[in-house]
Scaffold this motif. Structure first.
Motif, PDB file in Angstrom:
ATOM      1  N   PRO A 288       0.825  -1.211   0.000  1.00 35.86           N
ATOM      2  CA  PRO A 288       0.000   0.000   0.000  1.00 35.86           C
ATOM      3  C   PRO A 288       0.862   1.266   0.000  1.00 35.86           C
ATOM      4  N   GLU A 289       0.339   2.299  -0.615  1.00 43.56           N
ATOM      5  CA  GLU A 289       1.074   3.553  -0.731  1.00 43.56           C
ATOM      6  C   GLU A 289       1.414   4.125   0.647  1.00 43.56           C
ATOM      7  N   HIS A 290       2.597   4.730   0.728  1.00 48.76           N
ATOM      8  CA  HIS A 290       3.082   5.442   1.922  1.00 48.76           C
ATOM      9  C   HIS A 290       3.531   4.508   3.039  1.00 48.76           C
ATOM     10  N   ARG A 291       3.678   3.222   2.767  1.00 49.94           N
ATOM     11  CA  ARG A 291       4.083   2.272   3.797  1.00 49.94           C
ATOM     12  C   ARG A 291       5.319   1.505   3.319  1.00 49.94           C
ATOM     13  N   LEU A 292       6.497   2.079   3.596  1.00 46.72           N
ATOM     14  CA  LEU A 292       7.772   1.531   3.140  1.00 46.72           C
ATOM     15  C   LEU A 292       7.651   1.127   1.672  1.00 46.72           C
ATOM     16  N   GLU A 293       7.185   2.071   0.896  1.00 44.68           N
ATOM     17  CA  GLU A 293       6.868   1.878  -0.516  1.00 44.68           C
ATOM     18  C   GLU A 293       8.090   2.228  -1.378  1.00 44.68           C
ATOM     19  N   LYS A 294       8.658   1.220  -2.004  1.00 43.30           N
ATOM     20  CA  LYS A 294       9.751   1.451  -2.948  1.00 43.30           C
ATOM     21  C   LYS A 294       9.141   1.957  -4.250  1.00 43.30           C
ATOM     22  N   PHE A 295       9.457   3.194  -4.637  1.00 44.35           N
ATOM     23  CA  PHE A 295       8.758   3.779  -5.779  1.00 44.35           C
ATOM     24  C   PHE A 295       9.671   4.336  -6.859  1.00 44.35           C
ATOM     25  N   ALA A 296      10.972   4.460  -6.591  1.00 47.14           N
ATOM     26  CA  ALA A 296      11.850   5.046  -7.610  1.00 47.14           C
ATOM     27  C   ALA A 296      13.296   4.642  -7.356  1.00 47.14           C
ATOM     28  N   GLN A 297      14.091   4.716  -8.440  1.00 45.80           N
ATOM     29  CA  GLN A 297      15.533   4.488  -8.333  1.00 45.80           C
ATOM     30  C   GLN A 297      16.232   5.383  -9.342  1.00 45.80           C
ATOM     31  N   SER A 298      17.312   5.996  -8.898  1.00 41.94           N
ATOM     32  CA  SER A 298      18.140   6.829  -9.767  1.00 41.94           C
ATOM     33  C   SER A 298      19.597   6.435  -9.540  1.00 41.94           C
ATOM     34  N   GLY A 299      20.210   5.839 -10.553  1.00 44.89           N
ATOM     35  CA  GLY A 299      21.558   5.305 -10.347  1.00 44.89           C
ATOM     36  C   GLY A 299      21.512   4.223  -9.303  1.00 44.89           C
ATOM     37  N   LYS A 300      22.370   4.330  -8.310  1.00 46.48           N
ATOM     38  CA  LYS A 300      22.372   3.317  -7.241  1.00 46.48           C
ATOM     39  C   LYS A 300      21.379   3.645  -6.127  1.00 46.48           C
ATOM     40  N   THR A 301      20.793   4.847  -6.139  1.00 47.99           N
ATOM     41  CA  THR A 301      19.951   5.291  -5.030  1.00 47.99           C
ATOM     42  C   THR A 301      18.511   4.840  -5.207  1.00 47.99           C
ATOM     43  N   VAL A 302      17.993   4.129  -4.195  1.00 53.23           N
ATOM     44  CA  VAL A 302      16.608   3.671  -4.179  1.00 53.23           C
ATOM     45  C   VAL A 302      15.828   4.544  -3.194  1.00 53.23           C
ATOM     46  N   PHE A 303      14.606   4.944  -3.582  1.00 55.84           N
ATOM     47  CA  PHE A 303      13.788   5.844  -2.767  1.00 55.84           C
ATOM     48  C   PHE A 303      12.593   5.088  -2.179  1.00 55.84           C
ATOM     49  N   TYR A 304      12.402   5.266  -0.875  1.00 52.57           N
ATOM     50  CA  TYR A 304      11.290   4.630  -0.163  1.00 52.57           C
ATOM     51  C   TYR A 304      10.420   5.701   0.491  1.00 52.57           C
ATOM     52  N   ASN A 305       9.119   5.567   0.291  1.00 50.97           N
ATOM     53  CA  ASN A 305       8.137   6.462   0.897  1.00 50.97           C
ATOM     54  C   ASN A 305       7.445   5.738   2.050  1.00 50.97           C
ATOM     55  N   ASP A 306       7.769   6.164   3.263  1.00 53.19           N
ATOM     56  CA  ASP A 306       7.163   5.575   4.463  1.00 53.19           C
ATOM     57  C   ASP A 306       6.463   6.675   5.268  1.00 53.19           C
ATOM     58  N   SER A 307       5.734   7.536   4.543  1.00 58.30           N
ATOM     59  CA  SER A 307       5.093   8.693   5.180  1.00 58.30           C
ATOM     60  C   SER A 307       4.086   8.297   6.248  1.00 58.30           C
ATOM     61  N   LYS A 308       3.531   7.085   6.156  1.00 61.61           N
ATOM     62  CA  LYS A 308       2.554   6.618   7.149  1.00 61.61           C
ATOM     63  C   LYS A 308       3.190   6.434   8.522  1.00 61.61           C
ATOM     64  N   ALA A 309       4.514   6.452   8.610  1.00 59.89           N
ATOM     65  CA  ALA A 309       5.195   6.314   9.907  1.00 59.89           C
ATOM     66  C   ALA A 309       5.046   7.619  10.675  1.00 59.89           C
ATOM     67  N   THR A 310       3.937   7.743  11.395  1.00 60.55           N
ATOM     68  CA  THR A 310       3.629   8.988  12.090  1.00 60.55           C
ATOM     69  C   THR A 310       4.036   8.959  13.559  1.00 60.55           C
ATOM     70  N   ASN A 311       4.757   7.926  13.975  1.00 58.72           N
ATOM     71  CA  ASN A 311       5.306   7.882  15.332  1.00 58.72           C
ATOM     72  C   ASN A 311       6.654   7.170  15.282  1.00 58.72           C
ATOM     73  N   PRO A 312       7.489   7.341  16.309  1.00 58.75           N
ATOM     74  CA  PRO A 312       8.827   6.731  16.280  1.00 58.75           C
ATOM     75  C   PRO A 312       8.801   5.216  16.158  1.00 58.75           C
ATOM     76  N   GLU A 313       7.798   4.569  16.761  1.00 65.54           N
ATOM     77  CA  GLU A 313       7.733   3.114  16.700  1.00 65.54           C
ATOM     78  C   GLU A 313       7.518   2.631  15.272  1.00 65.54           C
ATOM     79  N   ALA A 314       6.705   3.355  14.513  1.00 56.66           N
ATOM     80  CA  ALA A 314       6.488   2.983  13.115  1.00 56.66           C
ATOM     81  C   ALA A 314       7.758   3.183  12.298  1.00 56.66           C
ATOM     82  N   SER A 315       8.486   4.262  12.562  1.00 54.88           N
ATOM     83  CA  SER A 315       9.749   4.486  11.849  1.00 54.88           C
ATOM     84  C   SER A 315      10.790   3.432  12.199  1.00 54.88           C
ATOM     85  N   LEU A 316      10.755   2.962  13.424  1.00 55.45           N
ATOM     86  CA  LEU A 316      11.717   1.935  13.850  1.00 55.45           C
ATOM     87  C   LEU A 316      11.691   0.727  12.929  1.00 55.45           C
ATOM     88  N   VAL A 317      10.493   0.272  12.588  1.00 51.42           N
ATOM     89  CA  VAL A 317      10.419  -0.950  11.787  1.00 51.42           C
ATOM     90  C   VAL A 317      10.976  -0.721  10.386  1.00 51.42           C
TER      91      VAL A 317
END
Length: 457
Positions: free
Chosen positions: A315-344
């Motif tokens: 699902p969108e915004h949950r450790l969502e791999k959505f893009a890559q440029s060169g070696k860099t991979v971008f993850y959107n985890d905007s749903k992590a609205t507290n430290p515990e969610a970011s921890l995972v």
């Protein structure tokens, strides 16, 4: 049609709906079709974007007031259906209590009107992914719809021919669900959150725990074996208890030899290897184990479970791999609205050069574990938003100094791209309301700006 309460019909009853939310609108439309005399009361003032839905509802005969809660709307209501965000200590809830008007959630309303079994998924983190994955797997054999906090309000599904409602249930919704009895209740994990709303941590737990025991006990209870509080609580739960993320007892799901296994009545079955899972990180493996248990309970074959997991899209915004440029991979985890969610999310990356973008509106929860995880897995932290000062103070106090500060999401992304890391991870550990309307807008802005930079490169 089932009655809302035993031996009582909805037709011609005055029903009050609290809030012009998605779930409130859904409840109002259903109640109106069922013949109730529906009143919607909304505290906020009317906005231009409300015009179309207000016109539609009023043309259907639904009465609506905006900008406050009047006695005219409240008095003589048979029952009130509340939107999730209204806390128990609010003035409107106190007034309803004084008037002895029963308050229920839209989820409880839907459950009372439907003969379809509910699979209720609650917990602090992981609910949405687990709900989406469970629905996806069950859909290989059944008509299983995601609903609640993810998908559509369950009242939208009452006229549809479906086999299961797979319902993400927040603590707000369960607070007002006192007769809701799912077939399967899932408790993903438990960490501090929404303490102010519930008036304390124990009240927050009780709201979620009610669908596991007593008169609301399900046929099957599914709980996290790695969570000490939930492991202990599992001894109080009703129905057949399944534990996940631990080879404990006769009924469980766990990881062994880099694969996910399921056990029922002591009989072990291999489901899928970790390499075959499209989701990464220990928290996502827990989500998979939850979904596997629910699917096995409902009789889905191992082959269908495995193929469904492999075809699943995060699902969108949950450790969502959505893009890559060169070696860099971008993850959107905007749903992590507290430290515990970011921890995972943070703990999902090992031996990588990771840039973490964090910050927003502070929830003032403890940052000790967050700082420890950053020190182990993150090379650079870019802080934005109102929480930046406290986060920087805590990170430096823990011995982590590779910290940058930026004023906007766009400038943070620019700086992250300059660093040419392996991973750029947006996992804010904060609410979004200092800079955005919600985590969805925050994630959308992040993704769109990253993609615009990549396309220009």
């Amino acid at each position: 049609m089932k009655s809302l309460l035993p031996n009582v019909k909805l037709a011609d009853k005055k029903v009050l709906v609290l809030g012009l939310s998605k779930s409130g609108i859904s409840a109002a439309k259903y109640l109106n079709k069922a013949g109730a005399d529906v009143y919607i009361t909304e505290f906020r003032v009317e906005k231009p974007e409300d015009a179309q839905i207000l016109k539609e509802l009023r043309e259907a005969g639904i009465k609506i007031e905006m900008g406050g809660h009047s006695d005219e709307f409240i008095n003589d209501s048979y029952i009130a259906v509340t939107s999730p965000g209204i806390p128990p200590h609010s003035q409107i809830m106190q007034k309803l209590k004084e008037n002895k008007i029963k308050v229920i959630s839209e989820i409880e309303l839907a459950a009372s009107q439907s003969g379809v079994p509910f699979i209720a998924i609650t917990g602090t983190n992981g609910k949405t992914t687990t709900t989406a994955l469970t629905s996806h797997i069950l859909s290989s054999e059944y008509k299983a719809e995601p609903c609640g906090n993810y998908g559509v309000p369950p009242c939208d599904l009452l006229d549809k021919d479906i086999d299961f409602m797979v319902c993400e249930c927040s603590s707000f919704q369960l607070e007002y669900s006192n007769s809701f009895q799912p077939q399967i209740s899932v408790f993903t994990n438990f960490t501090p959150d929404h303490i102010d709303w519930h008036g304390g941590l124990e009240n927050y737990f009780k709201a979620k725990a009610k669908i596991f025991k007593g008169p609301q006990a399900p046929q099957f209870s599914v709980l996290n074996a790695k969570d000490k509080k939930l492991l202990e609580f599992s001894k109080e739960c009703g129905g057949t208890v399944f534990l996940f993320d631990g080879d404990i007892g006769e009924n469980c799901s766990y990881i062994k030899d880099d694969a996910i296994y399921f056990k029922r009545n002591g009989r072990e079955e291999k489901i899928i290897t970790l390499d075959e899972c499209p989701l990464i990180g220990s928290h996502n493996y827990q989500n998979v184990m939850c979904a596997v248990i629910a699917a096995k309970i409902e009789g889905i074959s191992n082959e269908d479970i495995k193929s469904s997991i492999m075809s699943f899209k995060v699902p969108e915004h949950r450790l969502e791999k959505f893009a890559q440029s060169g070696k860099t991979v971008f993850y959107n985890d905007s749903k992590a609205t507290n430290p515990e969610a970011s921890l995972v999310a943070i703990n999902s990356f090992n031996n990588r050069d990771v840039v973490l973008i964090a910050g927003g509106r502070d929830k003032n929860t403890d940052l000790a574990e967050f700082c420890d995880a950053v020190k182990k897995h993150i090379k650079t932290v870019i802080l934005i938003g109102e929480a930046a000062d406290r986060f920087e103070e805590n990170l430096r106090g823990s011995g982590f100094d590779n910290i940058l500060r930026e004023g906007t999401m766009q400038s943070a992304i620019d700086k992250a791209i300059e660093l040419n890391s392996d991973v750029v991870l947006l996992s804010p550990a904060c609410a979004s309301f200092d800079m955005f309307s919600g985590y969805e807008e925050r994630g959308k802005v992040f993704k769109e700006y990253v993609l615009s930079k990549i396309n220009k490169a």
